[in-house]
Design a protein around this motif. Structure first.
Motif, PDB file in Angstrom:
ATOM      1  N   TYR B  69       0.811  -1.212   0.000  1.00 31.17           N
ATOM      2  CA  TYR B  69       0.000   0.000   0.000  1.00 31.17           C
ATOM      3  C   TYR B  69       0.845   1.264   0.000  1.00 31.17           C
ATOM      4  O   TYR B  69       0.403   2.308  -0.477  1.00 31.17           O
ATOM      5  CB  TYR B  69      -1.087   0.009   1.086  1.00 31.17           C
ATOM      6  N   GLY B 121      -7.950   4.358   3.577  1.00 34.65           N
ATOM      7  CA  GLY B 121      -7.267   3.307   4.314  1.00 34.65           C
ATOM      8  C   GLY B 121      -7.959   2.997   5.627  1.00 34.65           C
ATOM      9  O   GLY B 121      -8.097   1.837   6.026  1.00 34.65           O
ATOM     10  N   ASN B 308      -6.299   3.144  -3.009  1.00 32.10           N
ATOM     11  CA  ASN B 308      -5.792   2.735  -1.704  1.00 32.10           C
ATOM     12  C   ASN B 308      -6.756   1.780  -0.987  1.00 32.10           C
ATOM     13  O   ASN B 308      -6.337   0.776  -0.408  1.00 32.10           O
ATOM     14  CB  ASN B 308      -5.527   3.960  -0.838  1.00 32.10           C
ATOM     15  N   GLN B 312      -6.134  -2.354  -0.170  1.00 30.86           N
ATOM     16  CA  GLN B 312      -6.284  -2.980   1.141  1.00 30.86           C
ATOM     17  C   GLN B 312      -7.321  -4.087   1.172  1.00 30.86           C
ATOM     18  O   GLN B 312      -7.076  -5.146   1.734  1.00 30.86           O
ATOM     19  CB  GLN B 312      -6.595  -1.922   2.177  1.00 30.86           C
ATOM     20  N   ASN B 366      -0.958   3.483   7.272  1.00 31.64           N
ATOM     21  CA  ASN B 366      -1.538   4.622   6.564  1.00 31.64           C
ATOM     22  C   ASN B 366      -1.299   5.927   7.303  1.00 31.64           C
ATOM     23  O   ASN B 366      -1.041   6.959   6.696  1.00 31.64           O
ATOM     24  CB  ASN B 366      -3.038   4.414   6.366  1.00 31.64           C
TER      25      ASN B 366
END
Lengths: 158, 501
Positions: B69, B121, B308, B312, B366
């Motif tokens: 990420y 995130g 993003n 995840q 994050n």
């Protein structure tokens, strides 16, 4: 965009595509058909799935061959043979030397050779780059991360 | 209150000093390689995979996840500043992000991208925490035909919203499935397409295959028209978005987050698909669609949040079903197996610390990325000023070490060179490598579940249509395929991608 760097090819992309993929799928299909047990849907042999896929692939790639070119399609340009050979020599040189010479010399030679694929490469810069990169790799991969690749190969340690 | 209990297990794990350090290393490395075009999370994870063997499993997965990420953050920096996607998933960000930069709003674009990613995130972490357990129990009731249908949906989805010709995309998938057949047949143990070498008995080595397809062909493309010029990058004046910017970005960020979270779960979804879809939607519902392509803030905020979130939630199929939704997840599964842990529906009950630790680490990671990256943007800019003819030998150097270190087998490097040349040819013929790699990753499982279903049904193909789950999943993929082939959708799909060039 100097002409010495790239070559132009006049054949239509989709025809090349169809030609290559029909050949590949026939190759896989014939190999599966002749040398593997195909089996039945209830009891599939090792050849069933590959044969099914190669039939699908043949039809799909033939289909691509019939798609007309886009009106504004730019001509196909590829890198010169020298660049192609130098870049691809990277993994090959590394593969041939990693066991006999070891990580340190192998990385040094690989990076040095590959750098000449660029037309801006100069002997001094390439040597500096290869040396610096090798030193970095030895510190990071060997000293810090303990990567299980010997620094020196069998020819050197004897 | 299970959720709080689960998350507290996770945070306890990730807040141990050593795990925080690994999380930081992963995020930092991920951002760096995300910034650099040509080296991606795949190659980096490959290099570090053998290294993580000595770590505890939690630390290893936390670091590898951070790379993945983190790369999404780094990729957008390059896209905004020099109009080059550092990662494939930031290709859409470049459209409006770089236009903003040309208008002196690079800093605003960067901070909105970072804040959007952070919101996404956070939400995605919660989504994973909420749905992982119910999905796991649902997964236990999945039969072989359902797994088969699920993978078909993923494969179809991967081309439907991606770039390029649909017919070529389908061809790439089928070719990938075929390459996945190389190796030992699981039922009979006989060797298939191995050309007489035992090096291929376990199949084509995925890291060599992927590194060739991405790293080598990218290097070759970069050498086509070399210039000595360092790419111009936009100056950053202020990082602070105004109140108006923030309110303009809120909607796109939230929509992007939802979209990314949903699409990420699909096998074949993930970051790239989500960002393309988000851009299309933002443009469609915008009151000022004409500003898109000329520096529209929603065109940055939406896709950046979506990619993003997608990055995840693409952990969900891997953590709950043991199905890799993209090649990077396949490497993560490799990392688990290396540690002696079997991925699958039992992971959450057998390895709760690992499972919840990884999920909690995403939120911590994050947060680190937002706090660190905006101040570090100067460092990344300097990284971008390194000339290509110094960079590509180094990228190749890292890649060969990574490919070799996985199996200590020089043969893997031959595979890398071969598929490097082949991948270059494919890009010249305007084919995308992503569906090829996905087909390759899912191929062996797809075959296994198909054969298992057919054994159970006694050779009746209707088995895939009789079970409600598999029937609806297959219907869904058929609908998606028909929709994208409709002339109207095709035209608007082309429009999105034209702007990107």
């Amino acid at each position: 965009m100097s002409p010495d760097l790239s070559r132009r090819i006049a054949i239509h992309r989709n025809h090349i595509f169809a030609l290559i993929f029909v050949a590949i799928s026939l190759g896989f299909g014939i190999h599966a058909w002749t040398s593997m047990n195909i089996g039945t849907p209830a009891d599939m042999g090792p050849g069933f799935f590959p044969l099914m896929l190669s039939l699908m692939l043949t039809m799909l790639s033939l289909g691509v061959g019939f798609v007309p070119p886009e009106p504004d399609e730019e001509p196909l340009t590829v890198v010169s043979l020298r660049v192609l050979v130098l870049v691809l020599s990277g993994p090959v040189i590394f593969a041939l030397s990693i066991r006999t010479l070891g990580l340190l010399p192998s990385v040094l030679i690989t990076v040095f050779t590959v750098s000449f694929a660029s037309r801006f490469a100069r002997l001094r810069n390439s040597a500096l780059l290869a040396g610096g990169f090798t030193a970095f790799c030895v510190v990071v991969f060997h000293s810090l991360l303990n990567l299980p690749i010997p620094l020196w190969g069998s020819w050197i340690t004897g | 209150m299970d959720l709080i209990q689960h998350l507290s297990v996770g945070f306890e794990t990730v807040l141990q000093p050593s795990n925080i350090l690994f999380c930081f290393i992963g995020c930092f490395l991920g951002t760096a390689i995300g910034v650099l075009p040509g080296i991606g999370p795949m190659g980096t994870i490959a290099i570090l995979l053998p290294v993580t063997f000595g770590f505890p499993p939690e630390a290893s997965l936390i670091m590898l996840a951070g790379i993945y990420y983190g790369a999404q953050y780094g990729g957008s920096t390059t896209a905004i500043l020099i109009n080059l996607p550092g990662e494939a998933s930031s290709a859409v960000t470049a459209i409006d992000g770089h236009q903003m930069a040309l208008k002196g709003r690079a800093g605003v674009a960067l901070s909105v991208a970072a804040l959007g990613s952070f919101v996404a995130g956070t939400v995605a972490t919660l989504v994973i925490a909420l749905f992982a357990v119910p999905l796991t129990s649902m997964a236990l009731s999945f039969g072989p035909p359902d797994y088969f249908a699920l993978m078909v949906v993923g494969l179809v989805a991967s081309i439907a919203l991606a770039h390029g010709s649909i017919l070529k995309g389908l061809t790439m998938i089928v070719f990938g499935l075929l390459l996945g057949c190389v190796g030992t047949d699981i039922y009979t143990g006989s060797l298939r397409f191995t050309m007489g070498t035992l090096n291929l008995a376990d199949g084509i080595p995925i890291v060599g295959f992927g590194a060739g397809l991405y790293a080598i062909s990218e290097i070759l493309r970069g050498l086509e028209h070399e210039t000595d010029r360092v790419p111009d990058h936009a100056r950053i004046t202020t990082l602070m978005p105004t109140r108006k910017d923030l309110s303009e970005a809120t909607g796109p960020v939230l929509r992007g987050t939802v979209l990314g979270s949903v699409l990420g779960v699909l096998p074949g979804g993930g970051a790239m698909l989500s960002s393309f879809a988000s851009y299309t939607i933002e443009k469609k519902i915008s009151r000022k669609p004409e500003t898109f392509g000329h520096g529209a803030l929603p065109g940055v905020a939406g896709p950046e949040s979506a990619n993003n979130a997608g990055a995840q939630t693409s952990f969900i199929p891997m953590l709950t079903l043991g199905i890799p939704s993209n090649p990077i997840m396949a490497l993560m599964i490799g990392a688990l197996i290396l540690q002696g842990i079997a991925p699958g529906p039992n992971l959450v009950s057998e390895q709760p610390k690992l499972f919840w630790g990884v999920i909690a680490s995403m939120w911590v990671g994050n947060l680190m990325l937002v706090v660190l990256n905006l101040p570090l943007v100067g460092l990344w800019v300097r990284l971008l000023r390194v000339k290509n003819h110094f960079l590509f030998p180094a990228i190749l150097g890292f890649s060969v070490i990574g490919v070799y270190s996985i199996g200590n087998n020089p043969f893997d490097l031959g595979v890398m060179a071969f598929f490097g040349a082949f991948g270059y040819l494919l890009t010249k013929l305007k084919c995308e490598p992503a569906p090829l790699l996905l087909g390759f990753v899912l191929g062996p499982m797809l075959e296994e579940y198909m054969r298992r279903s057919m054994i159970l049904s006694g050779g009746d193909w209707m088995v895939f249509l009789e079970r409600p789950i598999s029937a609806s999943l297959l219907a869904l993929s058929a609908i998606v395929l028909v929709i994208v082939l409709l002339p109207g959708v095709r035209r608007s799909r082309n429009e999105v991608f034209v702007e990107e060039d």
